[in-house]
Design a protein around this motif. Sequence first.
Motif, PDB file in Angstrom:
ATOM      1  N   HIS A 168      -8.004 -11.860 -23.744  1.00 47.56           N
ATOM      2  CA  HIS A 168      -8.045 -11.452 -25.150  1.00 47.56           C
ATOM      3  C   HIS A 168      -7.382 -10.082 -25.334  1.00 47.56           C
ATOM      4  O   HIS A 168      -6.540  -9.902 -26.213  1.00 47.56           O
ATOM      5  N   PHE A 169      -7.746  -9.130 -24.502  1.00 49.54           N
ATOM      6  CA  PHE A 169      -7.156  -7.798 -24.618  1.00 49.54           C
ATOM      7  C   PHE A 169      -5.670  -7.818 -24.254  1.00 49.54           C
ATOM      8  O   PHE A 169      -4.889  -7.007 -24.764  1.00 49.54           O
ATOM      9  N   GLY A 170      -5.305  -8.742 -23.372  1.00 52.64           N
ATOM     10  CA  GLY A 170      -3.897  -8.855 -23.006  1.00 52.64           C
ATOM     11  C   GLY A 170      -3.006  -9.188 -24.190  1.00 52.64           C
ATOM     12  O   GLY A 170      -1.843  -8.780 -24.236  1.00 52.64           O
ATOM     13  N   ALA A 171      -3.544  -9.928 -25.153  1.00 51.41           N
ATOM     14  CA  ALA A 171      -2.773 -10.239 -26.356  1.00 51.41           C
ATOM     15  C   ALA A 171      -2.434  -8.961 -27.113  1.00 51.41           C
ATOM     16  O   ALA A 171      -1.307  -8.784 -27.604  1.00 51.41           O
ATOM     17  N   TYR A 172      -3.396  -8.038 -27.214  1.00 55.81           N
ATOM     18  CA  TYR A 172      -3.137  -6.772 -27.898  1.00 55.81           C
ATOM     19  C   TYR A 172      -2.212  -5.868 -27.082  1.00 55.81           C
ATOM     20  O   TYR A 172      -1.425  -5.099 -27.644  1.00 55.81           O
ATOM     21  N   PHE A 173      -2.292  -5.978 -25.763  1.00 54.39           N
ATOM     22  CA  PHE A 173      -1.352  -5.221 -24.933  1.00 54.39           C
ATOM     23  C   PHE A 173       0.077  -5.612 -25.300  1.00 54.39           C
ATOM     24  O   PHE A 173       0.942  -4.745 -25.466  1.00 54.39           O
ATOM     25  N   GLU A 174       0.318  -6.910 -25.455  1.00 55.76           N
ATOM     26  CA  GLU A 174       1.659  -7.367 -25.803  1.00 55.76           C
ATOM     27  C   GLU A 174       2.082  -6.834 -27.171  1.00 55.76           C
ATOM     28  O   GLU A 174       3.234  -6.443 -27.371  1.00 55.76           O
ATOM     29  N   MET A 175       1.157  -6.813 -28.129  1.00 56.34           N
ATOM     30  CA  MET A 175       1.487  -6.316 -29.468  1.00 56.34           C
ATOM     31  C   MET A 175       1.907  -4.855 -29.428  1.00 56.34           C
ATOM     32  O   MET A 175       2.940  -4.469 -29.996  1.00 56.34           O
ATOM     33  N   PHE A 176       1.099  -4.031 -28.778  1.00 51.96           N
ATOM     34  CA  PHE A 176       1.409  -2.604 -28.746  1.00 51.96           C
ATOM     35  C   PHE A 176       2.613  -2.305 -27.856  1.00 51.96           C
ATOM     36  O   PHE A 176       3.316  -1.310 -28.068  1.00 51.96           O
ATOM     37  N   LYS A 177       2.866  -3.168 -26.890  1.00 52.96           N
ATOM     38  CA  LYS A 177       4.085  -3.018 -26.082  1.00 52.96           C
ATOM     39  C   LYS A 177       5.312  -3.244 -26.969  1.00 52.96           C
ATOM     40  O   LYS A 177       6.286  -2.493 -26.893  1.00 52.96           O
ATOM     41  N   ARG A 178       5.256  -4.259 -27.809  1.00 54.84           N
ATOM     42  CA  ARG A 178       6.365  -4.492 -28.744  1.00 54.84           C
ATOM     43  C   ARG A 178       6.522  -3.322 -29.706  1.00 54.84           C
ATOM     44  O   ARG A 178       7.642  -2.955 -30.084  1.00 54.84           O
ATOM     45  N   ASP A 179       5.399  -2.721 -30.107  1.00 53.34           N
ATOM     46  CA  ASP A 179       5.476  -1.559 -30.988  1.00 53.34           C
ATOM     47  C   ASP A 179       6.251  -0.419 -30.322  1.00 53.34           C
ATOM     48  O   ASP A 179       7.066   0.253 -30.964  1.00 53.34           O
ATOM     49  N   ARG A 180       5.993  -0.195 -29.040  1.00 51.33           N
ATOM     50  CA  ARG A 180       6.745   0.839 -28.309  1.00 51.33           C
ATOM     51  C   ARG A 180       8.229   0.487 -28.243  1.00 51.33           C
ATOM     52  O   ARG A 180       9.092   1.373 -28.377  1.00 51.33           O
ATOM     53  N   GLN A 181       8.532  -0.768 -28.040  1.00 53.73           N
ATOM     54  CA  GLN A 181       9.933  -1.184 -27.976  1.00 53.73           C
ATOM     55  C   GLN A 181      10.632  -0.947 -29.312  1.00 53.73           C
ATOM     56  O   GLN A 181      11.795  -0.535 -29.351  1.00 53.73           O
ATOM     57  N   ARG A 182       9.907  -1.184 -30.409  1.00 54.42           N
ATOM     58  CA  ARG A 182      10.479  -0.917 -31.727  1.00 54.42           C
ATOM     59  C   ARG A 182      10.776   0.571 -31.902  1.00 54.42           C
ATOM     60  O   ARG A 182      11.816   0.953 -32.438  1.00 54.42           O
ATOM     61  N   LEU A 183       9.849   1.422 -31.460  1.00 53.24           N
ATOM     62  CA  LEU A 183      10.073   2.871 -31.561  1.00 53.24           C
ATOM     63  C   LEU A 183      11.307   3.287 -30.761  1.00 53.24           C
ATOM     64  O   LEU A 183      12.098   4.122 -31.211  1.00 53.24           O
ATOM     65  N   PHE A 184      11.466   2.706 -29.586  1.00 58.71           N
ATOM     66  CA  PHE A 184      12.632   3.022 -28.755  1.00 58.71           C
ATOM     67  C   PHE A 184      13.923   2.640 -29.491  1.00 58.71           C
ATOM     68  O   PHE A 184      14.888   3.412 -29.521  1.00 58.71           O
ATOM     69  N   ASP A 185      13.928   1.460 -30.093  1.00 60.28           N
ATOM     70  CA  ASP A 185      15.112   1.004 -30.831  1.00 60.28           C
ATOM     71  C   ASP A 185      15.427   1.932 -32.002  1.00 60.28           C
ATOM     72  O   ASP A 185      16.597   2.270 -32.253  1.00 60.28           O
ATOM     73  N   ILE A 186      14.389   2.327 -32.740  1.00 57.14           N
ATOM     74  CA  ILE A 186      14.574   3.220 -33.885  1.00 57.14           C
ATOM     75  C   ILE A 186      15.176   4.544 -33.424  1.00 57.14           C
ATOM     76  O   ILE A 186      16.108   5.075 -34.039  1.00 57.14           O
ATOM     77  N   TYR A 187      14.625   5.074 -32.338  1.00 54.46           N
ATOM     78  CA  TYR A 187      15.099   6.355 -31.807  1.00 54.46           C
ATOM     79  C   TYR A 187      16.581   6.262 -31.445  1.00 54.46           C
ATOM     80  O   TYR A 187      17.374   7.157 -31.778  1.00 54.46           O
ATOM     81  N   GLU A 188      16.954   5.201 -30.763  1.00 63.94           N
ATOM     82  CA  GLU A 188      18.353   5.043 -30.346  1.00 63.94           C
ATOM     83  C   GLU A 188      19.280   4.971 -31.551  1.00 63.94           C
ATOM     84  O   GLU A 188      20.369   5.541 -31.544  1.00 63.94           O
ATOM     85  N   ARG A 189      18.859   4.273 -32.598  1.00 62.50           N
ATOM     86  CA  ARG A 189      19.710   4.094 -33.776  1.00 62.50           C
ATOM     87  C   ARG A 189      19.830   5.363 -34.609  1.00 62.50           C
ATOM     88  O   ARG A 189      20.876   5.622 -35.216  1.00 62.50           O
ATOM     89  N   MET A 190      18.757   6.157 -34.665  1.00 64.79           N
ATOM     90  CA  MET A 190      18.754   7.310 -35.559  1.00 64.79           C
ATOM     91  C   MET A 190      19.298   8.573 -34.922  1.00 64.79           C
ATOM     92  O   MET A 190      19.512   9.571 -35.612  1.00 64.79           O
ATOM     93  N   ASN A 191      19.547   8.559 -33.617  1.00 64.08           N
ATOM     94  CA  ASN A 191      19.812   9.800 -32.892  1.00 64.08           C
ATOM     95  C   ASN A 191      21.274  10.278 -33.023  1.00 64.08           C
ATOM     96  O   ASN A 191      21.967  10.505 -32.033  1.00 64.08           O
ATOM     97  N   TYR A 192      21.707  10.408 -34.273  1.00 61.99           N
ATOM     98  CA  TYR A 192      23.044  10.932 -34.579  1.00 61.99           C
ATOM     99  C   TYR A 192      22.901  12.027 -35.632  1.00 61.99           C
ATOM    100  O   TYR A 192      22.049  11.936 -36.514  1.00 61.99           O
ATOM    101  N   CYS A 193      23.720  13.034 -35.528  1.00 61.21           N
ATOM    102  CA  CYS A 193      23.527  14.275 -36.289  1.00 61.21           C
ATOM    103  C   CYS A 193      24.303  14.278 -37.602  1.00 61.21           C
ATOM    104  O   CYS A 193      25.536  14.172 -37.595  1.00 61.21           O
ATOM    105  N   PRO A 194      23.613  14.443 -38.742  1.00 62.16           N
ATOM    106  CA  PRO A 194      24.301  14.480 -40.031  1.00 62.16           C
ATOM    107  C   PRO A 194      24.865  15.849 -40.397  1.00 62.16           C
ATOM    108  O   PRO A 194      25.633  15.964 -41.360  1.00 62.16           O
TER     109      PRO A 194
END
Length: 463
Positions: A168-194
């Motif tokens: 049961h807890f493993g299901a939530y581990f997967e959810m929050f793992k995906r959340d971290r992956q989303r943050l990584f993607d956002i960081y990579e996309r936004m990391n350019y200087c205006p």
Amino acid sequence: MAQLWGGRFTKETDQLVYAFNASISFDKKMYKQDITGSMAHVKMLGKQGILTEKEAKDLEDELQNILNELESGAIEIDDKYEDIHSFVEATLIDRLGDTGKKLHTGRSRNDQVALDMRMYVRSEVEQMDLLLKSLLETILRIMEENTQTIMPGFTHLQKAQPITLTHHFGAYFEMFKRDRQRLFDIYERMNYCPLGSGALAGTTYPLDREYTASLLGFKGPTLNSMDGVSDRDYAIEFLAAMATIMMHLSRFSEEIIIWNSNEYRFVEIDDAYSTGSSIMPQKKNPDIAELVRGKTGRVYGALNSLLTTMKGIPLAYNKDMQEDKELTFDAIDTTKGCIALFDGMLSTMKFNKERMRDSANGGFTNATDAADYLVNHGVPFRDAHGIIGAIVLHCIENNKAIDDMSLEELKKFSDVFEEDIFDAISMETCVNKRLTIGAPSEQAMLKVIEAEKEYLAQSEKIG
């Protein structure tokens, strides 16, 4: 009124208009990013010969002094200024005179605020990732400790099949793992200087935007000056990621609230994360879980508000975009607080393992395995399904579990049943014969735990 743009105007701005227009009450949160960005800007101006070496050094040194004094409390941000940029520049002019007036050379408040906001969000993405990693470590610890803790799995909030707490807890581990992956993607996309985009069309000064970007830890400069000052996609993406994080926290909270109820009694929440009633002395309320569930709507609201704000804005910068900050700041503070408190609540929670197992046993969660037993002995599945359905109805009418029936009773429903049925439908067998990866057996979950440990050990730190 302390403002940077009075030359064009022949009379003072109305006080109410000024207060409505001002942003310092909330954008002062970005003082560190504003000063750090300005230090990189003047360093670049000095390198390019736009400022003299001495001017650039004097500006950089005094900006560092202002930053140090703000962080030590020696000076405070004065709300009489329109925004954080005005405060910093005015303080610099007070200290350096005409040299201070050169800070804004080759820069607009449009690209300055775009930089500040991007740097602030970038830093908060890093911090949120660390909070999620801590939460994942807590979940993984609980998973390691409960590979044999049998509990009912649910569909439609009805007991369905036996699983383990680890599963049961493993299901939530997967959810929050995906959340971290989303943050990584956002960081990579936004990391350019205006910075260097100017108001919208760049500048005639020979800026070295690549140099400024490298000083501030960006991958490079943004490639279109209009987009550079008017892009808030990264804030919207971050808000969407936070809304998803909060949705996951809210689902988890809902289950803990149910598990904490008198009817379930699966968990006991630590006193530090509970409250009592002012009138009912027996109450121990799951307030943290309920507040996390409630605050989810607040973060959803911030996402919807910023999407609505941005949907009708033509290029390039418009004052509407000032609305990005309060919404994003509040959502960040809310989400970070919820993750930290939820992590603390989870790490101190106690599990009533016996109660969980009894609940699985008493809810006919082994009915599917009983049907599989018949199928494995040659009974067509649809017939097996009907036989077990009739047995369940008999058990309900007689207030007993399938396990409580004698072989003689079972044979009244089908001659196929033999003594081995009782082993086939025991909770342990029902769980542990499910060996495929992702299933609840101890063997399968131990492999998953090792994989999750490796993930946490090898996952890159954002930034």
